[in-house]
Motif scaffolding. Structure first.
Motif, PDB file in Angstrom:
ATOM      1  N   ILE A   1       0.845  -1.202   0.000  1.00 23.02           N
ATOM      2  CA  ILE A   1       0.000   0.000   0.000  1.00 23.02           C
ATOM      3  C   ILE A   1       0.878   1.249   0.000  1.00 23.02           C
ATOM      4  CG2 ILE A   1      -1.618   1.328   1.396  1.00 23.02           C
ATOM      5  CD1 ILE A   1      -2.828  -1.383   2.237  1.00 23.02           C
ATOM      6  N   HIS A   2       1.936   1.199   0.799  1.00 24.53           N
ATOM      7  CA  HIS A   2       2.858   2.346   0.830  1.00 24.53           C
ATOM      8  C   HIS A   2       3.399   2.654  -0.561  1.00 24.53           C
ATOM      9  CE1 HIS A   2       6.234   4.939   1.761  1.00 24.53           C
ATOM     10  NE2 HIS A   2       7.099   4.018   1.358  1.00 24.53           N
ATOM     11  N   HIS A   3       3.774   1.611  -1.308  1.00 23.78           N
ATOM     12  CA  HIS A   3       4.300   1.850  -2.661  1.00 23.78           C
ATOM     13  C   HIS A   3       3.198   2.338  -3.598  1.00 23.78           C
ATOM     14  CE1 HIS A   3       8.561   0.559  -3.023  1.00 23.78           C
ATOM     15  NE2 HIS A   3       8.304  -0.020  -1.880  1.00 23.78           N
TER      16      HIS A   3
ATOM     17  N   CYS B   1      13.406   3.825  10.107  1.00 25.37           N
ATOM     18  CA  CYS B   1      14.150   4.845   9.351  1.00 25.37           C
ATOM     19  C   CYS B   1      13.883   4.770   7.852  1.00 25.37           C
ATOM     20  CB  CYS B   1      15.647   4.704   9.608  1.00 25.37           C
ATOM     21  SG  CYS B   1      16.130   5.403  11.183  1.00 25.37           S
ATOM     22  N   VAL B   2      13.527   3.579   7.356  1.00 25.61           N
ATOM     23  CA  VAL B   2      13.237   3.471   5.931  1.00 25.61           C
ATOM     24  C   VAL B   2      12.002   4.305   5.574  1.00 25.61           C
ATOM     25  CG1 VAL B   2      12.715   1.899   4.037  1.00 25.61           C
ATOM     26  CG2 VAL B   2      14.264   1.182   5.838  1.00 25.61           C
ATOM     27  N   ASN B   3      11.085   4.402   6.535  1.00 25.13           N
ATOM     28  CA  ASN B   3       9.890   5.195   6.270  1.00 25.13           C
ATOM     29  C   ASN B   3      10.088   6.679   6.548  1.00 25.13           C
ATOM     30  OD1 ASN B   3       8.522   2.864   5.603  1.00 25.13           O
ATOM     31  ND2 ASN B   3       7.892   2.500   7.715  1.00 25.13           N
TER      32      ASN B   3
ATOM     33  N   ALA C   1      14.543   7.749   4.912  1.00 28.41           N
ATOM     34  CA  ALA C   1      14.686   7.499   3.479  1.00 28.41           C
ATOM     35  C   ALA C   1      13.719   8.346   2.655  1.00 28.41           C
ATOM     36  CB  ALA C   1      14.463   6.020   3.174  1.00 28.41           C
ATOM     37  N   HIS C   2      12.752   8.964   3.320  1.00 27.46           N
ATOM     38  CA  HIS C   2      11.869   9.896   2.616  1.00 27.46           C
ATOM     39  C   HIS C   2      12.213  11.331   2.995  1.00 27.46           C
ATOM     40  CE1 HIS C   2       8.715   7.173   0.844  1.00 27.46           C
ATOM     41  NE2 HIS C   2       9.355   6.319   1.635  1.00 27.46           N
ATOM     42  N   TRP C   3      13.394  11.530   3.590  1.00 32.34           N
ATOM     43  CA  TRP C   3      13.668  12.834   4.209  1.00 32.34           C
ATOM     44  C   TRP C   3      14.994  13.418   3.763  1.00 32.34           C
ATOM     45  CZ3 TRP C   3       9.866  15.286   6.342  1.00 32.34           C
ATOM     46  CH2 TRP C   3      10.118  16.417   7.118  1.00 32.34           C
TER      47      TRP C   3
ATOM     48  N   TYR D   1      18.920   3.438  -0.623  1.00 33.34           N
ATOM     49  CA  TYR D   1      18.806   4.022  -1.961  1.00 33.34           C
ATOM     50  C   TYR D   1      17.349   3.921  -2.363  1.00 33.34           C
ATOM     51  CZ  TYR D   1      23.647   3.738  -1.135  1.00 33.34           C
ATOM     52  OH  TYR D   1      24.860   3.887  -0.532  1.00 33.34           O
ATOM     53  N   HIS D   2      16.551   4.740  -1.662  1.00 34.84           N
ATOM     54  CA  HIS D   2      15.117   4.567  -1.645  1.00 34.84           C
ATOM     55  C   HIS D   2      14.451   5.240  -2.834  1.00 34.84           C
ATOM     56  CE1 HIS D   2      11.959   2.912   0.778  1.00 34.84           C
ATOM     57  NE2 HIS D   2      11.275   4.028   0.774  1.00 34.84           N
ATOM     58  N   ASN D   3      15.144   6.223  -3.415  1.00 34.69           N
ATOM     59  CA  ASN D   3      14.624   6.829  -4.635  1.00 34.69           C
ATOM     60  C   ASN D   3      14.685   5.791  -5.750  1.00 34.69           C
ATOM     61  OD1 ASN D   3      15.176   8.914  -7.212  1.00 34.69           O
ATOM     62  ND2 ASN D   3      13.793   9.703  -5.652  1.00 34.69           N
TER      63      ASN D   3
ATOM     64  N   HIS E   1      14.706   2.590  -5.206  1.00 36.59           N
ATOM     65  CA  HIS E   1      13.814   1.498  -4.848  1.00 36.59           C
ATOM     66  C   HIS E   1      12.351   1.789  -5.199  1.00 36.59           C
ATOM     67  CE1 HIS E   1      11.930  -1.783  -2.796  1.00 36.59           C
ATOM     68  NE2 HIS E   1      11.260  -0.955  -2.030  1.00 36.59           N
ATOM     69  N   HIS E   2      11.884   3.007  -4.967  1.00 34.57           N
ATOM     70  CA  HIS E   2      10.483   3.299  -5.306  1.00 34.57           C
ATOM     71  C   HIS E   2      10.278   3.293  -6.815  1.00 34.57           C
ATOM     72  CE1 HIS E   2       7.819   4.344  -1.870  1.00 34.57           C
ATOM     73  NE2 HIS E   2       8.966   4.308  -1.211  1.00 34.57           N
ATOM     74  N   GLU E   3      11.338   3.577  -7.549  1.00 31.96           N
ATOM     75  CA  GLU E   3      11.216   3.607  -9.006  1.00 31.96           C
ATOM     76  C   GLU E   3      11.319   2.189  -9.582  1.00 31.96           C
ATOM     77  OE1 GLU E   3      10.526   6.523  -9.936  1.00 31.96           O
ATOM     78  OE2 GLU E   3      10.727   6.548 -12.109  1.00 31.96           O
TER      79      GLU E   3
HETATM   80 FE   LIG Z   1       9.205   4.219   0.919  1.00 24.92          FE
END
Ligand SMILES: [Fe+2]
Ligand code: HEM
Ligand code: HEM
Ligand SMILES: [Fe+2]
Ligand SMILES: [Fe+2]
Ligand SMILES: [Fe+2]
Lengths: 441, 441
Positions: free
Chosen positions: B138-140, B238-240, B243-245, B272-274, B276-278
């Motif tokens: 859901i987050h993604h 911290c990933v939430n 990594a969004h900050w 490397y969450h940018n 990862h979301h992509e």
């Molecule tokens: Fe995320």
């Protein structure tokens, strides 16, 4: 360097454009008829004619004699310190004076500073201001062409020293306007008495200073005189070789000049040469605070005490335009290497009914944004799961794909483009296909 | 975390697209009528209703008790080492198992590895695989919207822990397909017996191990049990939040995910969450060799010994497309801030005769590339000298400017554009002006 022969180049004192071009043409014509030594191969018979012997003496022989004498000359620390100090004076006179002040008019200076630069610049044994400025302007005007005196395309060694140790081809003799230099009495005076000033400032003055202060005449002559001059020469030559050889090209990569911190360290800050060739009349070479450019700092300090004024910088706007354009070029090159999917104009055009018909026999066809895609190979790969994608197959999933169910990323759009099969008639995609065709014609 | 309440979310086992949208709509409608506690302001009377007490116990109270007990519990080095080891096991189970294997299907794993992940993942006290995977999908799917459970737009604290310590608004309840998770008997088993497995693996197992091996039951409970679990929780959170900050956005900057080495260090490589979301179904988070991603290494090693297989990576083409597009965006933004000169279509159109006429009264007009420029302010500034520019004033200097005398740089072209005055009729520039107008309409 510093002979009558090489400083005696003729130039136009107040040149009209047509004039200049005409003179260049005549000169080159004259030399296409005769065959100059530089156009003949090196042989055992003629090799000595290729050599510019005076320069060999000033740039190679004297330093070698100096190195030989150094073996029997103990180095006093006071003489070492004086050598470094005189090195800095001569270095700054070349970079701040010969180069940025006179060759590029990047700022104006009152006579005491100009006299200092003229005297200590001569101590670098690189020719008079007038000759140096003229050659240097030619280098900027004809960078990377046969007329460039230090043409970097001919290799590191040629641009470093080779060009001055051999005789140049007069067919490629070139001119630059130096009327402003001749207007300066200091430039005229230095040029007229160049040989005397050069010998005094580079060899005799250091000898006397070290002799008088530290009773070290021989050390002064060898270290503060000969070897110091040799070091300055080699450092300056690096601007023609190293600065066109190693480093990055943030402003323009059509020509050889490059930015590198190593070159900057060696040359008192002349290492941001890509910037410099693009913005030659900027008194700075380094524009970022963390980049090494002591010459810029010196000029700035001189302006604080009133010795220098009218410091020129290119507009920040122009500098950033250069950066943007060069980055755009790089990006376009990267873009061209990637697969962006079949161009829409290369796809067949289907009626909607055709799409529905095809879906009866083929599985995995889905319409998104007016384009039919074959996603059959992607169903098990889909990060959003098989069920959602399966539920969209055979339908128009434009809405679902564009936020109805999930607002897909760029990456998803890019992947989608690689699965194109056909364009739906009368869709927006068909218009895009038509526009593509128009642009090609 | 780990209560029946929060792991009991309902979801669609084999969801049709229309189905999903309909259910979302109904749910949200139901809750627009009532007023849920999360929509009421916090008061002295109702504050305790806002709190998710079970989570407060698991994430705040137990760690605080652990910290209190630690004051009277000496830390043996063997127990410390075991705590670090169990920390790594639990951490890897969350990142390699819960996240990359189950939530994103980035690879497949044989049952021994899945059992390991299911057991030690439970020891992280972050809920069952089924609940975690569902929330994470859901987050993604809804990143940075009201439906995002850890919506980073609501601030660092909210996305770190706030969201789980308070009751969420059921109006924004969301769904994701997890039919594949339910197909896995290990996921089903772990979910059914979650509370028991969690308590055993996180508190009892470490106590027994340290007690049996080092005769340190209390230390095992406090350090290898409670405090280790607390550290894992905070790291994962911290990933939430982090990594969004903090960090950069090389692939897309429309949403909050960011790449930062600090986040990677804290989260066993999930930083490397940018990226990862992509590219969520890529088994890697870091794609450069020098970036820190031990989870990727673990998965790779498992594939070498046959425990993992079918490792998925996004095509290098798609990854580079993302980089190019994001860089293009940045470049376009820079470009928009700069002055590129008056648009040609905004200039008056002059006949050639008009230009010649104007030159009789105004000084400093020169035609280059079919455009009239006013260079009067630039003559003394010209890096190529006054004489050449003066000689071109009042004329068409197109040839001279474009290589006849000197092949000007980009910088010179840019400067020139800022001096535009008029367009010459029937020149190529007039055509460009017309094209500009066409594009605007
Ligand atoms: Fe995320
Ligand atoms: C062939 C067409 C499709 C491609 C290439 C594609 C590609 C992708 C990709 C690359 C992602 C990963 C996240 C992202 O990049 O945004 C994704 C996620 C997703 N897709 Fe698709 N997709 C397609 C069709 C669809 C359709 C038709 C639906 C819905 C009916 C859908 C629903 C989703 C959902 C809900 C996610 C979110 C999953 C998550 O991030 O956890 N996709 N898709
Ligand atoms: C207003 C119009 C002009 C502008 C804005 C302009 C600008 C510049 C600039 C910025 C340079 C520095 C080097 C470079 O960026 O390439 C330069 C160099 C030069 N320009 Fe121009 N220029 C103009 C007109 C002309 C014309 C009409 C001529 C010749 C008739 C000319 C001849 C030269 C030469 C020979 C150089 C080389 C000087 C050197 O780099 O040492 N320029 N010009
Ligand atoms: Fe150069
Ligand atoms: Fe220069
Ligand atoms: Fe994820």
């Amino acid at each position: 360097m510093g002979s009558k022969e090489i400083t005696g180049t003729h130039f136009d004192e107040a040149s009209g454009v047509a004039d200049i071009l005409e003179k260049d043409r005549l000169e080159s014509e004259k030399w296409t008829k005769k065959k100059h030594i530089s156009e003949q191969p090196w042989t055992l018979q003629n090799w000595h004619q290729h050599i510019n012997w005076l320069n060999v003496v000033l740039v190679v022989a004297i330093p070698m004699i100096g190195a030989w004498m150094a073996r029997s000359t103990p180095l006093k620390w006071q003489t070492a310190a004086m050598s470094v100090f005189l090195y800095a004076c001569a270095g700054w006179s070349i970079t701040g004076g010969y180069h940025r002040l006179w060759s590029h008019k990047a700022y104006d200076a009152h006579w005491p500073l100009r006299v200092f630069f003229a005297l200590f610049g001569a101590a670098a044994v690189e020719g008079s201001i007038k000759w140096w400025g003229h050659s240097h302007r030619i280098h900027h005007r004809y960078t990377d062409t046969n007329r460039d005196p230090y043409d970097a395309r001919k290799g590191f060694w040629y641009s470093h020293m080779g060009w001055m140790l051999t005789k140049p081809n007069p067919k490629y003799k070139a001119r630059a306007d130096i009327s402003d230099l001749i207007d300066d009495w200091i430039v005229r005076f230095q040029h007229r008495h160049y040989l005397a000033i050069m010998f005094f400032m580079s060899y005799i003055f250091p000898t006397l200073v070290c002799g008088y202060l530290f009773n070290d005449y021989k050390g002064g002559f060898v270290y503060a005189g000969i070897l110091r001059a040799c070091f300055i020469q080699q450092a300056t030559f690096c601007v023609n070789s190293l600065a066109h050889w190693i480093g990055v090209q943030p402003f323009d990569d059509r020509r050889t000049p490059r930015d590198h911190v190593l070159t900057a360290l060696v040359t008192m800050g002349e290492g941001y040469h890509n910037f410099h060739h693009e913005f030659p009349s900027d008194y700075r070479n380094a524009i970022k605070w963390y980049q090494y450019d002591p010459t810029k700092v010196l000029i700035y300090l001189c302006s604080c005490v009133g010795l220098a004024y009218n410091l020129k910088t290119f507009s920040q706007n122009a500098i950033e335009q250069g950066l943007v354009q060069q980055q755009q070029k790089k990006l376009d090159r990267m873009r061209a290497k990637l697969n962006w999917g079949a161009p829409l104009s290369a796809l067949p055009i289907w009626d909607k009914s055709e799409f529905i018909e095809k879906c009866k026999t083929e599985t995995g066809l889905v319409t998104i944004n007016g384009i039919v895609h074959d996603v059959s190979g992607y169903i098990s790969e889909h990060p959003g799961g098989e069920p959602l994608l399966l539920a969209s197959v055979g339908k128009d999933a434009t809405k679902a794909f564009n936020g109805g169910v999930y607002l897909h990323s760029n990456a998803a759009h890019n992947l989608l483009a690689t699965m194109r099969v056909a364009v739906i008639r009368d869709s927006f995609a068909q218009k895009r296909a038509e526009n593509e065709l128009k642009k090609q014609n």
